[in-house]
Design a protein around this motif. Sequence first.
Motif, short mmCIF file in Angstrom:
data_model
loop_
_atom_site.label_atom_id
_atom_site.label_comp_id
_atom_site.label_asym_id
_atom_site.label_seq_id
_atom_site.Cartn_x
_atom_site.Cartn_y
_atom_site.Cartn_z
N GLY A 91 -68.02 -19.09 -9.57
CA GLY A 91 -67.80 -17.65 -9.62
C GLY A 91 -66.87 -17.18 -8.53
O GLY A 91 -66.06 -17.96 -8.01
N TYR A 92 -67.02 -15.91 -8.18
CA TYR A 92 -66.08 -15.26 -7.26
C TYR A 92 -66.78 -14.73 -6.03
O TYR A 92 -67.67 -13.89 -6.15
N GLU A 93 -66.38 -15.20 -4.88
CA GLU A 93 -66.84 -14.61 -3.63
C GLU A 93 -65.92 -13.46 -3.22
O GLU A 93 -66.25 -12.67 -2.34
N VAL A 94 -64.75 -13.40 -3.84
CA VAL A 94 -63.79 -12.33 -3.59
C VAL A 94 -63.31 -11.78 -4.92
O VAL A 94 -62.78 -12.52 -5.75
N LEU A 95 -63.52 -10.47 -5.13
CA LEU A 95 -62.99 -9.77 -6.29
C LEU A 95 -62.20 -8.57 -5.78
O LEU A 95 -62.68 -7.82 -4.92
N SER A 96 -61.02 -8.37 -6.34
CA SER A 96 -60.20 -7.20 -6.01
C SER A 96 -60.00 -6.38 -7.27
O SER A 96 -59.08 -6.65 -8.05
N PRO A 97 -60.86 -5.37 -7.51
CA PRO A 97 -60.75 -4.56 -8.73
C PRO A 97 -59.39 -3.88 -8.87
O PRO A 97 -58.83 -3.82 -9.96
N TYR A 98 -58.84 -3.37 -7.76
CA TYR A 98 -57.56 -2.66 -7.85
C TYR A 98 -56.46 -3.58 -8.33
O TYR A 98 -55.65 -3.22 -9.19
N ASP A 99 -56.42 -4.79 -7.78
CA ASP A 99 -55.40 -5.77 -8.17
C ASP A 99 -55.81 -6.57 -9.40
O ASP A 99 -55.01 -7.39 -9.87
N GLN A 100 -57.04 -6.37 -9.88
CA GLN A 100 -57.58 -7.12 -11.02
C GLN A 100 -57.42 -8.63 -10.79
O GLN A 100 -56.93 -9.36 -11.62
N ARG A 101 -57.90 -9.05 -9.62
CA ARG A 101 -57.74 -10.43 -9.18
C ARG A 101 -59.06 -10.96 -8.64
O ARG A 101 -59.81 -10.22 -7.99
N GLY A 102 -59.33 -12.22 -8.91
CA GLY A 102 -60.52 -12.87 -8.37
C GLY A 102 -60.17 -14.24 -7.81
O GLY A 102 -59.27 -14.92 -8.31
N GLU A 103 -60.89 -14.63 -6.74
CA GLU A 103 -60.71 -15.95 -6.13
C GLU A 103 -61.91 -16.81 -6.50
O GLU A 103 -63.03 -16.54 -6.08
N ILE A 104 -61.66 -17.82 -7.31
CA ILE A 104 -62.75 -18.60 -7.89
C ILE A 104 -63.12 -19.80 -7.02
O ILE A 104 -62.28 -20.37 -6.33
N GLY A 105 -64.40 -20.13 -7.05
CA GLY A 105 -64.91 -21.31 -6.35
C GLY A 105 -66.05 -21.92 -7.15
O GLY A 105 -66.64 -21.25 -8.01
N TYR A 106 -66.38 -23.17 -6.87
CA TYR A 106 -67.40 -23.86 -7.67
C TYR A 106 -67.86 -25.12 -6.96
O TYR A 106 -67.17 -25.66 -6.10
N ASP A 107 -69.05 -25.57 -7.32
CA ASP A 107 -69.60 -26.83 -6.80
C ASP A 107 -70.61 -27.37 -7.80
O ASP A 107 -71.16 -26.62 -8.60
#
Length: 199
Positions: A91-107
């Motif tokens: 999932g995303y520990e960082v979401l930027s709604p304004y930029d409609q961008r997410g930084e995905i991570g997983y394990d």
Amino acid sequence: MAFTNPNNIHRVFPQLETEHLLLREVSPEDCAAIFQNYTAPQVTEHFMEPLTDLQQAAAIVEEYIAYAQTGAGIVWAITLKGSPVLVGTCGYEVLSPYDQRGEIGYDLARAYWGQGIMREALQAVIVYSFAQLDLNRIQAYVLAENARSIGLLRRLHFETEGVLREYRRFKGRFSDWVLMSLLKKDWQPERRESHDHRT
């Protein structure tokens, strides 16, 4: 993009279901599984120092829960259908709604590597992210030495944008990180599915 509204405190966490998996909200009951996964050197090799006590795992669980409550991010617990046990997260520990961008991570727990579980989980998250979270861009920072993760993202049609030289101080040394991304306009599930069946 209602889920990421910080004021939406009465939201229902979005469970995702695939052929073999159920992706659900992380809960305090997952603390032992998180601890077991994050103490394994093979699992944590490319993204964090292994945990040393259960309180560290409890703090991580609390953080994951807080992401969803505040709208700052969203992390799913990965479970196999028919079993409530967490085998990994994504999932995303960082979401930027304004930029409609997410930084995905997983394990994923070491015992489940090589079975296509993470690819199946990430496909579900990607579909949900573009359709329901209204993201335009999903990006990932991957340690340059993590060939397995880079290969997985490439199979999911992420593009490599570049190598960030000595970008982070990781485990006592400056390390290179690869920036990869997937744009909504480049994600076409129907075409991707037919292509994947051929390869």
